[in-house]
Design an enzyme around this catalytic site. Sequence first.
Site, PDB file in Angstrom:
ATOM      1  N   TYR A 118      14.856  70.352 -11.875  1.00 56.47           N
ATOM      2  CA  TYR A 118      14.126  69.401 -12.711  1.00 56.47           C
ATOM      3  C   TYR A 118      12.656  69.801 -12.703  1.00 56.47           C
ATOM      4  O   TYR A 118      12.122  70.178 -11.647  1.00 56.47           O
ATOM      5  CB  TYR A 118      14.259  67.981 -12.141  1.00 56.47           C
ATOM      6  CG  TYR A 118      13.363  66.983 -12.841  1.00 56.47           C
ATOM      7  CD1 TYR A 118      13.815  66.248 -13.927  1.00 56.47           C
ATOM      8  CD2 TYR A 118      12.039  66.797 -12.432  1.00 56.47           C
ATOM      9  CE1 TYR A 118      12.986  65.354 -14.590  1.00 56.47           C
ATOM     10  CE2 TYR A 118      11.199  65.909 -13.092  1.00 56.47           C
ATOM     11  CZ  TYR A 118      11.681  65.193 -14.164  1.00 56.47           C
ATOM     12  OH  TYR A 118      10.848  64.319 -14.822  1.00 56.47           O
ATOM     13  N   GLU A 206       9.119  67.345 -20.254  1.00 61.07           N
ATOM     14  CA  GLU A 206      10.127  67.091 -19.226  1.00 61.07           C
ATOM     15  C   GLU A 206      11.303  68.019 -19.481  1.00 61.07           C
ATOM     16  O   GLU A 206      11.943  67.935 -20.529  1.00 61.07           O
ATOM     17  CB  GLU A 206      10.573  65.629 -19.229  1.00 61.07           C
ATOM     18  CG  GLU A 206      11.494  65.326 -18.054  1.00 61.07           C
ATOM     19  CD  GLU A 206      11.957  63.874 -18.007  1.00 61.07           C
ATOM     20  OE1 GLU A 206      12.339  63.331 -19.060  1.00 61.07           O
ATOM     21  OE2 GLU A 206      11.927  63.299 -16.905  1.00 61.07           O
TER      22      GLU A 206
END
Length: 397
Positions: A118, A206
């Site tokens: 991530y 993101e």
Amino acid sequence: MNLHEYQGKEILSSFGVRVQRGIVATTVDEAFKAAQEMTDKTGTNWWVVKAQIHAGGRGKGGGVKLAKSLDEVKEKASEIIGMNLITPQTSKEGKKVHQVFIAEDMYYPGETEVEEFYMSVLLDRGKGKNIIVYSTEGGMDIETVAEKTPERIFTEEIDPAVGLQSFQARKIAFNLGLSGAAFKDMVKFVDSLYKAYIESDATLFEINPVLKTSDNKIAAVDAKVSIDDNSLFRHPDYLKLRDVREEDPTEVEAGEAGLNFVKLDGNVGCMVNGAGLAMATMDIIKLSGGNPANFLDVGGTADAERVEKAFRIILKDESVKAILVNIFGGIVRCDRVAQGILDAYKNMGDSIKVPIIVRLQGTNAEIAKKMIDDSGLKVFSAITLEDAANEVTKALA
Ligand code: GDP
Ligand code: MN
């Protein structure tokens, strides 16, 4: 301004960030052709069909599907295009899918050899720094990781004046447990990702997941990108990327009328000039026992036309039980604003069914109050904030 995955990836790619490549399609036929084209380009024999909506968690809602043949591409595309996609990030009504991204499969051949991470880049306003948030736990809901295993989330602070230092990019690759070619490629990935974030004037990148492929390449498989609205004047090419179908229709209409409007879920509509006053007004509504139904800044010129437009926009919301108008007459005199409100009210005839409380303060406030009181319309006037709050309480009773 939020972007679709495919648009975000185009921006990333233009700054040298490796991405999972694909082609956008709006029909099953286009999806089929896109899949063939992706094979010509990349040699892939599997494809991922990905719904393009402004919300994450698409995989969970059935909006991301692997296709292992061209027939399967058609099948999955026909399932996804036009579907109403409900994900943990959409409202419970979901969002209609207008287009799909036909992407190369990057997990083949050994799903056991790939790794998902991530990574996001954003501004920490409190610290006045950009931050890179990253984790070994990619591909899943980062909120859950934060809750259950917060020690697996790392944050790297970047001083905007100095920029990302190479030791920081190496530290990130190291903390993600990489070595060799994957380590080197991650350093390059982080470097170009940060550069892209700065130069595109983004407020958020993101990337979940960031993938380590079986041949040790690092790539963005997903991309959630938001561009700072205030920077769009210097990115005319990004303006074309706006997809108003993904935005709240009332907010779009308000924007076109030059009104700054954000829908909220309370029962008291408000119309204010100036963002600071709008915040204070929302507090007053809370104190009066109500809840703000919106944030609406009419700006400097509260003339009849704008006021009418603002009333119409507020009244589209059926939960609105009263409207509080709170305007400071500094440059615009209060009596002119009062005239605007009265004209708008008369124009709208029977369409206003809820009480309207008007608090005008500033130049000619007393004259304005008298005009409203003498009008015979169902408009209540106030000069102090306390009076305004009391009138709202009465209206809601
Ligand atoms: P999101 O659900 O909206 O976050 O969409 P993503 O783009 O992150 O895709 C959801 C999930 O689909 C990812 O976490 C992956 O597990 C899976 N996925 C995405 N691309 C591929 C791919 O190329 N191959 C395979 N096998 N799975 C993929
Ligand atoms: Mn994702």
